[in-house]
Design a protein around this motif. Structure first.
Motif, PDB file in Angstrom:
ATOM      1  N   ALA A  14       5.159   4.778   2.320  1.00 46.78           N
ATOM      2  CA  ALA A  14       5.348   6.067   2.998  1.00 46.78           C
ATOM      3  C   ALA A  14       6.032   5.868   4.353  1.00 46.78           C
ATOM      4  O   ALA A  14       6.990   6.579   4.684  1.00 46.78           O
ATOM      5  CB  ALA A  14       4.007   6.763   3.169  1.00 46.78           C
ATOM      6  N   ARG A  16       1.654   9.590   3.192  1.00 50.74           N
ATOM      7  CA  ARG A  16       0.956   8.764   2.219  1.00 50.74           C
ATOM      8  C   ARG A  16       0.495   9.623   1.053  1.00 50.74           C
ATOM      9  O   ARG A  16       0.496   9.190  -0.092  1.00 50.74           O
ATOM     10  CB  ARG A  16      -0.244   8.059   2.878  1.00 50.74           C
ATOM     11  N   SER A  57       0.925   9.121  -2.984  1.00 49.62           N
ATOM     12  CA  SER A  57      -0.237   9.183  -3.861  1.00 49.62           C
ATOM     13  C   SER A  57       0.007  10.137  -5.034  1.00 49.62           C
ATOM     14  O   SER A  57      -0.277   9.807  -6.189  1.00 49.62           O
ATOM     15  CB  SER A  57      -1.457   9.622  -3.053  1.00 49.62           C
ATOM     16  N   THR A 107       0.837  -1.204   0.000  1.00 50.38           N
ATOM     17  CA  THR A 107       0.000   0.000   0.000  1.00 50.38           C
ATOM     18  C   THR A 107       0.873   1.256   0.000  1.00 50.38           C
ATOM     19  O   THR A 107       2.067   1.200   0.315  1.00 50.38           O
ATOM     20  CB  THR A 107      -0.899   0.054   1.259  1.00 50.38           C
ATOM     21  N   GLN A 108       0.243   2.358  -0.338  1.00 53.29           N
ATOM     22  CA  GLN A 108       0.933   3.640  -0.295  1.00 53.29           C
ATOM     23  C   GLN A 108       1.400   3.927   1.123  1.00 53.29           C
ATOM     24  O   GLN A 108       2.490   4.454   1.334  1.00 53.29           O
ATOM     25  CB  GLN A 108      -0.009   4.752  -0.769  1.00 53.29           C
ATOM     26  N   THR A 109       0.586   3.545   2.098  1.00 49.58           N
ATOM     27  CA  THR A 109       0.927   3.767   3.501  1.00 49.58           C
ATOM     28  C   THR A 109       2.178   2.976   3.890  1.00 49.58           C
ATOM     29  O   THR A 109       3.041   3.489   4.613  1.00 49.58           O
ATOM     30  CB  THR A 109      -0.267   3.371   4.404  1.00 49.58           C
TER      31      THR A 109
END
Length: 69
Positions: A30, A37, A41, A25-27
């Motif tokens: 990050a 995040r 994105s 995931t982006q999280t």
């Protein structure tokens, strides 16, 4: 002649790097590299270029991962 490792990174290359390094995931990405995040994105949407130091870091991590120990 410029070193390709010093170039920025396209959204497609960033997605591929995330997959290769196991960030789902982006999280996840990050948190791993110390950015928000929303920054990840924006990079993935192509609205903001991936900063060169981040692109370099990801390429170095991929290259280290590919070496056999």
């Amino acid at each position: 002649m410029t070193d390709p490792r010093l170039a920025s990174m396209s959204p497609e290359e960033l997605r591929a790097a995330m997959r290769t390094l196991g960030y789902r995931t982006q999280t996840d990405l990050a948190a791993a590299i110390g950015v928000s995040r929303s920054a990840v994105s924006l990079w993935l949407e192509g609205k903001v270029g991936v900063p060169r130091p981040v692109a370099m870091l990801l390429r170095m991590l991929i290259s280290a991962q590919r070496r056999s120990f």
